[in-house]
Design a protein around this motif. Sequence first.
Motif, mmCIF file in Angstrom:
data_model
loop_
_atom_site.group_PDB
_atom_site.id
_atom_site.type_symbol
_atom_site.label_atom_id
_atom_site.label_comp_id
_atom_site.label_asym_id
_atom_site.label_seq_id
_atom_site.Cartn_x
_atom_site.Cartn_y
_atom_site.Cartn_z
ATOM 1 N N ARG A 308 0.791 -1.101 -0.105
ATOM 2 C CA ARG A 308 -0.078 0.046 0.016
ATOM 3 C C ARG A 308 0.762 1.236 -0.184
ATOM 4 O O ARG A 308 0.602 2.117 -0.800
ATOM 5 N N TYR A 309 1.963 1.305 0.730
ATOM 6 C CA TYR A 309 2.881 2.368 0.846
ATOM 7 C C TYR A 309 3.576 2.454 -0.468
ATOM 8 O O TYR A 309 3.692 3.647 -0.903
ATOM 9 N N PHE A 310 4.135 1.642 -0.699
ATOM 10 C CA PHE A 310 4.983 1.648 -2.071
ATOM 11 C C PHE A 310 4.067 2.012 -3.363
ATOM 12 O O PHE A 310 4.586 2.812 -4.302
ATOM 13 N N ARG A 311 2.594 1.748 -3.152
ATOM 14 C CA ARG A 311 1.908 2.367 -4.446
ATOM 15 C C ARG A 311 1.747 3.685 -4.374
ATOM 16 O O ARG A 311 2.032 4.428 -5.108
ATOM 17 N N GLU A 312 1.312 3.960 -3.190
ATOM 18 C CA GLU A 312 1.347 5.499 -2.820
ATOM 19 C C GLU A 312 2.348 6.357 -3.400
ATOM 20 O O GLU A 312 2.288 7.488 -3.747
ATOM 21 N N ALA A 313 3.730 5.838 -2.709
ATOM 22 C CA ALA A 313 4.895 6.521 -3.253
ATOM 23 C C ALA A 313 5.374 6.410 -4.869
ATOM 24 O O ALA A 313 6.591 6.942 -5.005
ATOM 25 N N GLY A 314 4.617 5.553 -5.598
ATOM 26 C CA GLY A 314 5.156 5.260 -6.851
ATOM 27 C C GLY A 314 6.373 4.365 -6.970
ATOM 28 O O GLY A 314 6.947 4.327 -7.929
ATOM 29 N N LEU A 315 6.761 3.625 -6.088
ATOM 30 C CA LEU A 315 7.788 2.639 -5.921
ATOM 31 C C LEU A 315 7.257 1.156 -6.549
ATOM 32 O O LEU A 315 7.972 0.464 -6.725
ATOM 33 N N TRP A 316 5.831 0.835 -6.605
ATOM 34 C CA TRP A 316 5.233 -0.383 -7.019
ATOM 35 C C TRP A 316 4.943 -0.483 -8.381
ATOM 36 O O TRP A 316 4.359 0.486 -8.761
ATOM 37 N N GLN A 317 5.473 -1.712 -8.877
ATOM 38 C CA GLN A 317 5.056 -2.110 -10.375
ATOM 39 C C GLN A 317 4.428 -3.401 -10.193
ATOM 40 O O GLN A 317 5.307 -4.362 -9.714
#
Length: 318
Positions: A308-317
């Motif tokens: 959830r955090y990684f998606r918000e921070a633009g780190l997750w693909q």
Amino acid sequence: MKYYVAGLAATLTFGAVGVAQAQMVGIATSNPGSIFHNIGTAVANAANEAGLNATIQPATSPNQFIPLVASGGIEFGVANLQEVNYALEGQEWFSGNANPDLRVATLIMPLVEAIFVRADSDIMTHADLRGLPMVDGYTAQQTILPQLDAIYATEGMSRADMVAVNVPSVVAGADAFIAGEAAGFIFAHGAGKVREADAAVGGLRALTVEPTDENLAVAREHWPVAFFHFLEAGSMPGVTEDGWYFAYPQLVFTHANAPDDVVYEMVKAIAEGTETLRATFPPFGAFDPQEHMVGDIGVSEYHPGAIRYFREAGLWQD
């Protein structure tokens, strides 16, 4: 940066209000003086700055506290990726004791380690250790044996080429070296115990590896997530010249039943608390959240709160 290639021992219950009321969370670490104790202390400080009430719980080694975290006995731990993967699947020293509820919260900067010798000795390479007394055994920290094997293998050696000085842990190994019982000891660059040994013997020399494809291949036969990391002369105690060292990923991990909000807040605190992390433990100066937090974790899984955090921070693909 160059690459080649504390707490509560009982399960805590969190209410639906999340972390707004400074919920208590525990972070399992190794003993004081170890790299993971230093990392855990820094993570706890960053978490406290962000509003979590975090404390650390030291243990002898990850052998002990990884299963504790997996069972929900404490919320978080700091360790290396390879050992968490072994524990997850019940391999190597966790054989027959799989821990399927382990989850990754975040990767952090890599652990870079070396075999250290006295700077005033004539030991310049790992090959020069042949026939000399060298720390071994590690009954309470079995993760160290394959790492030693991996380093020695880069020079066509094995632990059998030295005279074993059996110790239970890396801290005990450093103490044996300081006492003159061993010609060298293995430890992570930047750890407090290395600085202690450096002062105690009047200077250390960290033995380097040759960063070839062949050496990486033989090292990974013993430690599958290994890579080589470059350090400049003077950047750490014992680094007397530019050189390459054995390295592998480190992480903050948790368990499948940890509340999503708590894991989210912990990961966010680490990502946004770099100043506190670095002030507490200077090797966090090598930590880049954009570069390090999300990566290949092999057989492990990220916790949903972390994702959830990684998606918000633009780190997750996906």
